[in-house]
Design an enzyme around this catalytic site. Structure first.
Site, PDB file in Angstrom:
ATOM      1  N   GLU A  82     -22.691  10.410 -22.240  1.00  0.00           N
ATOM      2  CA  GLU A  82     -22.821   9.835 -23.578  1.00  0.00           C
ATOM      3  C   GLU A  82     -21.480   9.272 -24.057  1.00  0.00           C
ATOM      4  O   GLU A  82     -20.455   9.933 -23.979  1.00  0.00           O
ATOM      5  CB  GLU A  82     -23.338  10.875 -24.561  1.00  0.00           C
ATOM      6  CG  GLU A  82     -24.743  11.380 -24.253  1.00  0.00           C
ATOM      7  CD  GLU A  82     -25.814  10.299 -24.325  1.00  0.00           C
ATOM      8  OE1 GLU A  82     -25.539   9.232 -24.901  1.00  0.00           O
ATOM      9  OE2 GLU A  82     -26.924  10.536 -23.810  1.00  0.00           O
ATOM     10  N   CYS A 148     -28.689  17.336 -29.741  1.00  0.00           N
ATOM     11  CA  CYS A 148     -27.597  16.970 -28.826  1.00  0.00           C
ATOM     12  C   CYS A 148     -26.551  16.121 -29.544  1.00  0.00           C
ATOM     13  O   CYS A 148     -25.346  16.356 -29.418  1.00  0.00           O
ATOM     14  CB  CYS A 148     -28.153  16.231 -27.609  1.00  0.00           C
ATOM     15  SG  CYS A 148     -29.228  17.267 -26.583  1.00  0.00           S
ATOM     16  N   HIS A 172     -26.130  14.247 -20.842  1.00  0.00           N
ATOM     17  CA  HIS A 172     -27.575  14.462 -20.848  1.00  0.00           C
ATOM     18  C   HIS A 172     -28.092  14.486 -19.412  1.00  0.00           C
ATOM     19  O   HIS A 172     -27.778  13.591 -18.622  1.00  0.00           O
ATOM     20  CB  HIS A 172     -28.293  13.335 -21.605  1.00  0.00           C
ATOM     21  CG  HIS A 172     -28.603  13.658 -23.021  1.00  0.00           C
ATOM     22  ND1 HIS A 172     -28.268  12.832 -24.073  1.00  0.00           N
ATOM     23  CD2 HIS A 172     -29.247  14.730 -23.572  1.00  0.00           C
ATOM     24  CE1 HIS A 172     -28.691  13.372 -25.205  1.00  0.00           C
ATOM     25  NE2 HIS A 172     -29.278  14.520 -24.934  1.00  0.00           N
TER      26      HIS A 172
END
Length: 213
Positions: A82, A148, A172
């Site tokens: 991410e 998240c 992730h």
């Protein structure tokens, strides 16, 4: 010795499995004999805000050099590094709530906080290394607006203010193979491949921090 804090999550959204829980155990069992590393893990609840509070309490106690937070993104087909977390908590009406049945909509994680915060992990180097090792990986430009993202934003916001030298970010992972037993169309990766990916992520981040010192 370098100190690394690794987090994962309990199951949520009707799933009975969260592969990040297994990944924490796999990393605890794995011996990083060639690098000087003290590894500490924490399993977080899928509860808005409490997830951040518990992680940051562990950060203050352990004082890590690196924080890698891990989460499940069922439906994705590769390991996702991410890039950015956004300052919002939001669940669409058609989606599942957190594990306390909370459904925030359009609520900032921190009032008057930055709109977005970038990962400080070497995400391009990590992604390239995973691909070179035959592991599907990609840089993602959205961590969503669920738990998240809540963890990623809260962690990066804290670090920016209190510990700017810490490398931190969010990864992730897809669903693990056993999660497709009752949903055969669900994209999955084997848990041993994801564990190998996490080993490489840890190694690459440690190497990067050593270069920067």
């Amino acid at each position: 010795m370098m100190k690394l804090l690794l987090s994962g999550f309990e199951p949520f959204g009707g799933h009975t499995i969260n592969p990040t829980q297994s990944l924490l155990q796999a990393m605890e069992d794995y011996s990083f004999t060639d690098i000087s590393l003290e590894l500490h893990t924490i399993l977080l609840p899928v509860h808005y805000d409490e997830c951040v509070e518990l992680l940051l309490a562990e950060v203050e106690k352990f004082q890590p050099d690196i924080i890698i937070a891990c989460g499940l993104a069922a439906g994705r087909t590769a390991v996702n590094l991410e890039r950015i977390a956004v300052n919002i908590k939001d669940i669409e009406a058609s989606s599942y709530a957190d594990n306390r049945n909370e459904r925030p909509q359009d609520i900032p994680i921190r009032a008057n906080g930055p709109d977005g915060l970038f990962s400080t992990l070497p995400i391009r180097v990590i992604t390239d290394r995973l691909i070179e090792n035959g592991i599907p990986a990609v840089i993602s430009n959205t961590a969503g607006t669920f738990i998240c993202n809540n963890v990623m934003y809260g962690m990066l916001d804290y670090i920016k203010q209190s510990s700017p030298g810490v490398l931190a970010g969010f990864v992730h992972f897809p669903a693990s193979t056993e999660m497709a037993l009752h949903k055969p169309s669900l994209p999955t990766l084997p848990i041993n491949l994801m564990a190998r990916a996490l080993q490489l992520i840890i190694r690459t981040t440690v190497e990067q921090l050593q270069k920067d010192e």
